[in-house]
Design a protein around this motif. Structure first.
Motif, PDB file in Angstrom:
ATOM      1  N   LEU A   1      36.609  28.008  41.141  1.00  0.00           N
ATOM      2  CA  LEU A   1      37.672  28.092  40.171  1.00  0.00           C
ATOM      3  C   LEU A   1      37.865  29.449  39.733  1.00  0.00           C
ATOM      4  CD1 LEU A   1      40.701  27.346  39.619  1.00  0.00           C
ATOM      5  CD2 LEU A   1      39.875  25.945  38.133  1.00  0.00           C
ATOM      6  N   VAL A   2      36.263  29.550  39.238  1.00  0.00           N
ATOM      7  CA  VAL A   2      36.446  31.202  38.623  1.00  0.00           C
ATOM      8  C   VAL A   2      36.958  32.343  39.524  1.00  0.00           C
ATOM      9  CG1 VAL A   2      33.863  31.246  38.499  1.00  0.00           C
ATOM     10  CG2 VAL A   2      34.670  31.658  36.222  1.00  0.00           C
ATOM     11  N   SER A   3      36.255  32.230  40.522  1.00  0.00           N
ATOM     12  CA  SER A   3      36.406  32.963  40.827  1.00  0.00           C
ATOM     13  C   SER A   3      38.054  33.327  41.885  1.00  0.00           C
ATOM     14  CB  SER A   3      36.239  33.094  42.776  1.00  0.00           C
ATOM     15  OG  SER A   3      36.377  32.320  43.148  1.00  0.00           O
ATOM     16  N   HIS A   4      38.804  32.818  40.737  1.00  0.00           N
ATOM     17  CA  HIS A   4      40.410  32.920  41.544  1.00  0.00           C
ATOM     18  C   HIS A   4      40.779  34.187  41.184  1.00  0.00           C
ATOM     19  CE1 HIS A   4      40.893  28.665  43.584  1.00  0.00           C
ATOM     20  NE2 HIS A   4      39.294  29.608  43.730  1.00  0.00           N
ATOM     21  N   ALA A   5      40.973  33.812  40.266  1.00  0.00           N
ATOM     22  CA  ALA A   5      41.456  35.331  38.720  1.00  0.00           C
ATOM     23  C   ALA A   5      40.616  36.635  39.378  1.00  0.00           C
ATOM     24  CB  ALA A   5      40.732  35.408  37.024  1.00  0.00           C
ATOM     25  N   PHE A   6      39.640  36.057  39.751  1.00  0.00           N
ATOM     26  CA  PHE A   6      39.589  37.783  40.426  1.00  0.00           C
ATOM     27  C   PHE A   6      40.094  38.649  41.820  1.00  0.00           C
ATOM     28  CE2 PHE A   6      35.905  36.613  37.573  1.00  0.00           C
ATOM     29  CZ  PHE A   6      35.574  37.839  36.711  1.00  0.00           C
ATOM     30  N   ALA A   7      39.953  36.762  42.301  1.00  0.00           N
ATOM     31  CA  ALA A   7      41.141  37.122  43.744  1.00  0.00           C
ATOM     32  C   ALA A   7      42.144  37.879  43.910  1.00  0.00           C
ATOM     33  CB  ALA A   7      40.786  35.882  44.671  1.00  0.00           C
ATOM     34  N   GLU A   8      43.085  37.280  42.941  1.00  0.00           N
ATOM     35  CA  GLU A   8      44.396  37.198  42.380  1.00  0.00           C
ATOM     36  C   GLU A   8      44.488  38.882  42.074  1.00  0.00           C
ATOM     37  OE1 GLU A   8      47.524  35.795  39.857  1.00  0.00           O
ATOM     38  OE2 GLU A   8      45.984  33.984  40.363  1.00  0.00           O
ATOM     39  N   ALA A   9      43.673  39.154  41.126  1.00  0.00           N
ATOM     40  CA  ALA A   9      43.823  41.124  40.354  1.00  0.00           C
ATOM     41  C   ALA A   9      43.891  41.108  41.682  1.00  0.00           C
ATOM     42  CB  ALA A   9      42.996  40.677  39.974  1.00  0.00           C
ATOM     43  N   ALA A  10      42.879  41.587  42.739  1.00  0.00           N
ATOM     44  CA  ALA A  10      42.183  42.203  43.933  1.00  0.00           C
ATOM     45  C   ALA A  10      43.253  42.400  45.016  1.00  0.00           C
ATOM     46  CB  ALA A  10      41.205  42.042  44.739  1.00  0.00           C
ATOM     47  N   LEU A  11      44.235  41.286  45.175  1.00  0.00           N
ATOM     48  CA  LEU A  11      45.290  40.586  45.712  1.00  0.00           C
ATOM     49  C   LEU A  11      45.622  41.082  45.501  1.00  0.00           C
ATOM     50  CD1 LEU A  11      44.328  36.760  47.401  1.00  0.00           C
ATOM     51  CD2 LEU A  11      44.897  38.670  48.813  1.00  0.00           C
ATOM     52  N   GLN A  12      46.312  41.031  44.299  1.00  0.00           N
ATOM     53  CA  GLN A  12      47.631  42.117  43.455  1.00  0.00           C
ATOM     54  C   GLN A  12      47.500  43.511  43.786  1.00  0.00           C
ATOM     55  OE1 GLN A  12      50.488  40.245  42.599  1.00  0.00           O
ATOM     56  NE2 GLN A  12      51.112  42.025  41.993  1.00  0.00           N
ATOM     57  N   LEU A  13      46.525  43.922  43.458  1.00  0.00           N
ATOM     58  CA  LEU A  13      46.428  45.559  43.411  1.00  0.00           C
ATOM     59  C   LEU A  13      46.277  46.432  44.927  1.00  0.00           C
ATOM     60  CD1 LEU A  13      42.744  46.191  41.287  1.00  0.00           C
ATOM     61  CD2 LEU A  13      45.155  46.625  40.510  1.00  0.00           C
ATOM     62  N   THR A  14      46.171  45.833  46.206  1.00  0.00           N
ATOM     63  CA  THR A  14      45.420  46.195  47.224  1.00  0.00           C
ATOM     64  C   THR A  14      47.342  46.037  47.501  1.00  0.00           C
ATOM     65  OG1 THR A  14      45.149  43.899  48.164  1.00  0.00           O
ATOM     66  CG2 THR A  14      43.471  46.173  47.797  1.00  0.00           C
ATOM     67  N   ARG A  15      48.064  44.951  47.588  1.00  0.00           N
ATOM     68  CA  ARG A  15      49.566  44.975  47.986  1.00  0.00           C
ATOM     69  C   ARG A  15      50.120  45.995  47.315  1.00  0.00           C
ATOM     70  NH1 ARG A  15      49.451  37.907  47.426  1.00  0.00           N
ATOM     71  NH2 ARG A  15      48.542  37.665  49.579  1.00  0.00           N
ATOM     72  N   ASP A  16      50.282  46.363  45.988  1.00  0.00           N
ATOM     73  CA  ASP A  16      50.703  46.953  45.023  1.00  0.00           C
ATOM     74  C   ASP A  16      50.525  48.396  45.225  1.00  0.00           C
ATOM     75  OD1 ASP A  16      52.041  44.761  43.421  1.00  0.00           O
ATOM     76  OD2 ASP A  16      51.124  44.967  41.704  1.00  0.00           O
ATOM     77  N   ASN A  17      49.965  48.092  45.803  1.00  0.00           N
ATOM     78  CA  ASN A  17      49.920  50.380  45.807  1.00  0.00           C
ATOM     79  C   ASN A  17      48.863  50.463  47.613  1.00  0.00           C
ATOM     80  OD1 ASN A  17      48.666  51.353  43.330  1.00  0.00           O
ATOM     81  ND2 ASN A  17      47.807  49.935  42.927  1.00  0.00           N
ATOM     82  N   SER A  18      49.320  49.118  48.581  1.00  0.00           N
ATOM     83  CA  SER A  18      49.343  49.226  50.022  1.00  0.00           C
ATOM     84  C   SER A  18      47.595  50.038  50.360  1.00  0.00           C
ATOM     85  CB  SER A  18      50.908  50.248  50.224  1.00  0.00           C
ATOM     86  OG  SER A  18      51.839  49.285  50.074  1.00  0.00           O
ATOM     87  N   LEU A  19      47.347  49.412  49.846  1.00  0.00           N
ATOM     88  CA  LEU A  19      45.377  49.300  50.209  1.00  0.00           C
ATOM     89  C   LEU A  19      45.323  48.712  51.726  1.00  0.00           C
ATOM     90  CD1 LEU A  19      44.304  49.626  46.966  1.00  0.00           C
ATOM     91  CD2 LEU A  19      45.241  51.856  47.656  1.00  0.00           C
ATOM     92  N   ARG A  20      44.533  49.547  52.016  1.00  0.00           N
ATOM     93  CA  ARG A  20      43.438  49.169  53.198  1.00  0.00           C
ATOM     94  C   ARG A  20      42.640  49.250  53.053  1.00  0.00           C
ATOM     95  NH1 ARG A  20      44.760  54.148  57.341  1.00  0.00           N
ATOM     96  NH2 ARG A  20      43.888  55.178  55.175  1.00  0.00           N
ATOM     97  N   GLN A  21      41.381  48.704  53.749  1.00  0.00           N
ATOM     98  CA  GLN A  21      40.170  48.221  53.468  1.00  0.00           C
ATOM     99  C   GLN A  21      39.071  49.798  53.246  1.00  0.00           C
ATOM    100  OE1 GLN A  21      37.882  46.759  56.341  1.00  0.00           O
ATOM    101  NE2 GLN A  21      35.838  46.709  55.618  1.00  0.00           N
ATOM    102  N   ALA A  22      39.637  50.480  54.317  1.00  0.00           N
ATOM    103  CA  ALA A  22      38.948  51.645  53.874  1.00  0.00           C
ATOM    104  C   ALA A  22      39.276  52.673  53.160  1.00  0.00           C
ATOM    105  CB  ALA A  22      39.376  52.502  55.359  1.00  0.00           C
ATOM    106  N   ASP A  23      40.491  52.365  52.112  1.00  0.00           N
ATOM    107  CA  ASP A  23      40.557  53.282  50.908  1.00  0.00           C
ATOM    108  C   ASP A  23      40.062  52.577  49.785  1.00  0.00           C
ATOM    109  OD1 ASP A  23      42.826  54.167  52.417  1.00  0.00           O
ATOM    110  OD2 ASP A  23      43.787  52.714  51.335  1.00  0.00           O
ATOM    111  N   ILE A  24      38.957  51.826  49.969  1.00  0.00           N
ATOM    112  CA  ILE A  24      38.427  51.361  48.569  1.00  0.00           C
ATOM    113  C   ILE A  24      37.406  52.027  49.200  1.00  0.00           C
ATOM    114  CG2 ILE A  24      37.931  49.481  47.337  1.00  0.00           C
ATOM    115  CD1 ILE A  24      39.422  48.090  48.627  1.00  0.00           C
ATOM    116  N   ALA A  25      36.200  52.947  47.584  1.00  0.00           N
ATOM    117  CA  ALA A  25      34.642  52.916  48.159  1.00  0.00           C
ATOM    118  C   ALA A  25      33.888  51.919  47.113  1.00  0.00           C
ATOM    119  CB  ALA A  25      35.577  54.578  47.729  1.00  0.00           C
ATOM    120  N   ARG A  26      34.592  51.302  46.144  1.00  0.00           N
ATOM    121  CA  ARG A  26      34.160  50.402  45.323  1.00  0.00           C
ATOM    122  C   ARG A  26      34.925  49.584  44.379  1.00  0.00           C
ATOM    123  NH1 ARG A  26      28.228  50.867  46.961  1.00  0.00           N
ATOM    124  NH2 ARG A  26      28.130  49.562  44.969  1.00  0.00           N
ATOM    125  N   VAL A  27      34.437  48.322  44.480  1.00  0.00           N
ATOM    126  CA  VAL A  27      34.894  47.601  43.421  1.00  0.00           C
ATOM    127  C   VAL A  27      33.941  46.960  42.325  1.00  0.00           C
ATOM    128  CG1 VAL A  27      35.947  44.913  43.656  1.00  0.00           C
ATOM    129  CG2 VAL A  27      35.792  46.680  45.919  1.00  0.00           C
TER     130      VAL A  27
END
Length: 310
Positions: free
Chosen positions: A107-133
């Motif tokens: 469960l402690v991972s879900h806030a992180f997964a939700e944040a990552a999902l929101q960022l990628t969707r809101d900014n129409s990001l592809r995997q190749a766009d991301i250098a570091r997390v």
């Protein structure tokens, strides 16, 4: 006496530990363990087995809670208020204060997964766009990020379910997290592993929440130099953000695919209908039979149906 190998004996001791003490070693820290899938089941098995043994006349009539060597004395130093066990009985239901997870994994991972999902969707990001997390984690989240080599490339389903980097990588790679992700094929998905290799974490003591869930802070550094960040304090499924009835049903339909004995769609539909109208069921025995009976059985003739109130 069984002639077990050293490795098998280690597993036997690990299973015994889960039943005798309930520590987190086999559930969180062990790289090769089914502990996360078994530990709650072992507790329930012990309870049911004890009830059945008592039903058949096996005596153990001491004072298990308040005796000189009972639970409260042995584990709580005799400092307790027994009235808490019954003071709100029938008016406060602790199950309503529990999380119904919106996705699998710790469960402690879900806030992180939700944040990552929101960022990628809101900014129409592809995997190749991301250098570091970067993940900013509290003390408990840190446990789910270390050792980094195991959490980035987990060797078992249990290690994967307890890994914030792996679950975040799955969310970014696929736009979702599902039970399939923790099976052997899912754990070896090249796209997710490539993202996991680019994930770092930073421990922050100010994010500690000893009595609740730690927040999830995610920062994405893009190849064009931009930085995007988001904080999620409580993930979907927390009592303050409960999963909708529709979301709960969808989760059940997805998970029931993994049942050892597959259920035909009509029985799945019947289970959903009865559980969602549980307050109208006079006897839950029929509901248990509906889930357990082998072979197809029409809902209209099922023993659960006549027990419904008109």
């Amino acid at each position: 006496m069984l002639g077990l190998s050293c490795d098998t004996m280690r597993s036997a001791f690990g299973l015994a530990l889960m039943q005798a003490a309930g520590t987190e070693e086999m559930v969180v820290h062990a790289a090769e363990s089914f502990g996360k899938s078994l530990y709650a089941g072992l507790s329930n098995q012990g309870g049911v087995q004890s009830a059945l043994m008592a039903h058949h006349g096996i005596l153990a009539k001491g004072e298990p809670l308040e005796g000189r060597a009972g639970l409260f004395a042995a584990y709580y130093g005799a400092r307790y208020d027994a009235d808490v066990l019954v003071s709100d009985l029938g008016t406060r239901f602790l199950s309503l204060e529990r999380c119904v997870k919106a996705m699998p994994g710790t469960l402690v991972s879900h806030a992180f997964a939700e944040a990552a999902l929101q960022l990628t969707r809101d900014n129409s990001l592809r995997q190749a766009d991301i250098a570091r997390v970067r993940l900013d984690v509290g003390p408990w989240g840190n446990v789910m990020c270390e050792p980094a080599s195991l959490r980035r490339r987990p060797t078992s389903a249990s290690a994967a379910m307890n890994s914030i980097p792996f679950i975040v990588a799955k969310a970014i790679a696929n736009g979702r997290v599902e039970l399939d992700d923790f099976q052997a094929v899912g754990r070896n998905q090249a796209e997710a592993l490539a993202i996991a290799a680019r994930i770092d974490h930073v421990l922050r003591q100010d994010l500690a929440r000893p009595l609740g869930l730690e927040p999830g802070l995610v920062t994405l550094t893009l190849n064009d130099g931009r930085g995007l960040n988001m904080r999620v304090d409580t993930p979907l499924g927390h009592p303050s953000r409960p999963l909708s009835p529709e979301g709960t049903v969808a989760k059940f339909r997805a998970n029931v695919r993994f049942a050892a004995n597959s259920l035909e769609p009509s029985r799945v539909n019947a289970l959903v209908e009865h559980v969602m109208t549980l307050e109208e069921v006079e006897d839950v025995a029929g509901l248990v039979e509906l889930a357990a009976t082998s072979g197809a059985q029409g809902q209209e003739n099922h023993p659960c149906t006549p027990r419904l109130k008109s």
